[in-house]
Motif scaffolding. Structure first.
Motif, mmCIF file in Angstrom:
data_model
loop_
_atom_site.group_PDB
_atom_site.id
_atom_site.type_symbol
_atom_site.label_atom_id
_atom_site.label_comp_id
_atom_site.label_asym_id
_atom_site.label_seq_id
_atom_site.Cartn_x
_atom_site.Cartn_y
_atom_site.Cartn_z
ATOM 1 N N ASN A 182 0.823 -1.211 0.000
ATOM 2 C CA ASN A 182 0.000 0.000 0.000
ATOM 3 C C ASN A 182 0.853 1.256 0.000
ATOM 4 N N HIS A 183 2.071 1.185 0.493
ATOM 5 C CA HIS A 183 2.899 2.366 0.677
ATOM 6 C C HIS A 183 4.024 2.493 -0.333
ATOM 7 N N GLY A 184 4.128 1.575 -1.282
ATOM 8 C CA GLY A 184 5.178 1.724 -2.275
ATOM 9 C C GLY A 184 5.635 0.399 -2.852
ATOM 10 N N ILE A 185 6.641 0.503 -3.679
ATOM 11 C CA ILE A 185 7.275 -0.647 -4.323
ATOM 12 C C ILE A 185 8.683 -0.743 -3.749
ATOM 13 N N TYR A 186 9.035 -1.928 -3.288
ATOM 14 C CA TYR A 186 10.328 -2.126 -2.639
ATOM 15 C C TYR A 186 11.157 -3.141 -3.410
ATOM 16 N N GLU A 187 12.429 -2.820 -3.621
ATOM 17 C CA GLU A 187 13.371 -3.717 -4.252
ATOM 18 C C GLU A 187 14.219 -4.320 -3.134
ATOM 19 N N LEU A 188 14.213 -5.641 -3.031
ATOM 20 C CA LEU A 188 14.883 -6.325 -1.931
ATOM 21 C C LEU A 188 15.921 -7.293 -2.456
ATOM 22 N N SER A 189 16.927 -7.554 -1.630
ATOM 23 C CA SER A 189 17.920 -8.585 -1.956
ATOM 24 C C SER A 189 18.109 -9.457 -0.728
ATOM 25 N N THR A 190 18.654 -10.639 -0.956
ATOM 26 C CA THR A 190 18.910 -11.567 0.137
ATOM 27 C C THR A 190 20.183 -12.347 -0.162
ATOM 28 N N PRO A 191 20.970 -12.680 0.838
ATOM 29 C CA PRO A 191 22.181 -13.465 0.608
ATOM 30 C C PRO A 191 21.879 -14.844 0.022
ATOM 31 N N LEU A 192 20.667 -15.333 0.213
ATOM 32 C CA LEU A 192 20.305 -16.647 -0.335
ATOM 33 C C LEU A 192 20.309 -16.660 -1.859
ATOM 34 N N MET A 193 20.102 -15.491 -2.481
ATOM 35 C CA MET A 193 20.084 -15.402 -3.941
ATOM 36 C C MET A 193 21.428 -14.971 -4.515
ATOM 37 N N GLY A 194 22.349 -14.575 -3.672
ATOM 38 C CA GLY A 194 23.638 -14.080 -4.140
ATOM 39 C C GLY A 194 23.635 -12.558 -4.200
ATOM 40 N N GLU A 195 24.755 -11.997 -4.587
ATOM 41 C CA GLU A 195 24.884 -10.551 -4.682
ATOM 42 C C GLU A 195 23.978 -10.014 -5.789
ATOM 43 N N PRO A 196 23.291 -8.881 -5.533
ATOM 44 C CA PRO A 196 22.473 -8.279 -6.591
ATOM 45 C C PRO A 196 23.357 -7.766 -7.727
ATOM 46 N N LYS A 197 22.835 -7.865 -8.933
ATOM 47 C CA LYS A 197 23.573 -7.417 -10.113
ATOM 48 C C LYS A 197 23.021 -6.069 -10.541
ATOM 49 N N ASN A 198 23.868 -5.051 -10.530
ATOM 50 C CA ASN A 198 23.491 -3.703 -10.932
ATOM 51 C C ASN A 198 24.086 -3.368 -12.277
ATOM 52 N N GLY A 199 23.596 -2.315 -12.873
ATOM 53 C CA GLY A 199 24.140 -1.842 -14.150
ATOM 54 C C GLY A 199 23.494 -2.544 -15.335
ATOM 55 N N LEU A 200 24.042 -2.226 -16.501
ATOM 56 C CA LEU A 200 23.531 -2.801 -17.748
ATOM 57 C C LEU A 200 24.036 -4.230 -17.955
ATOM 58 N N PRO A 201 23.259 -5.061 -18.633
ATOM 59 C CA PRO A 201 23.740 -6.413 -18.939
ATOM 60 C C PRO A 201 24.918 -6.351 -19.926
ATOM 61 N N GLN A 202 25.755 -7.357 -19.890
ATOM 62 C CA GLN A 202 26.895 -7.438 -20.786
ATOM 63 C C GLN A 202 26.405 -7.688 -22.215
ATOM 64 N N ALA A 203 27.019 -6.977 -23.177
ATOM 65 C CA ALA A 203 26.690 -7.167 -24.592
ATOM 66 C C ALA A 203 27.241 -8.509 -25.056
ATOM 67 N N LYS A 204 26.480 -9.163 -25.902
ATOM 68 C CA LYS A 204 26.929 -10.491 -26.402
ATOM 69 C C LYS A 204 27.566 -10.363 -27.752
#
Length: 59
Positions: free
Chosen positions: A37-59
């Motif tokens: 009700n109060h917003g959208i939250y982006e969460l991370s957890t050690p169970l999933m590993g380190e969050p990946k920030n930035g743009l994806p790598q070009a192939k």
């Protein structure tokens, strides 16, 4: 309106100010989204590993 277990409350009423209505998972980013009700939250957890920030790598 009443229910067999007592008064029926409206979904996401002011009596439940911190209710999370849905969640999402960004597996490629190791992130979880929570929508409340109060917003959208982006969460991370050690169970999933380190969050990946930035743009994806070009192939």
């Amino acid at each position: 309106m009443t229910h067999q277990d007592g008064p029926r409350r409206e979904y996401c009423s002011s009596e439940d100010p911190d209710v999370v209505s849905s969640t999402g998972h960004a597996g490629d980013r190791n992130l979880v989204w929570a929508f409340s009700n109060h917003g959208i939250y982006e969460l991370s957890t050690p169970l999933m590993g380190e969050p990946k920030n930035g743009l994806p790598q070009a192939k």
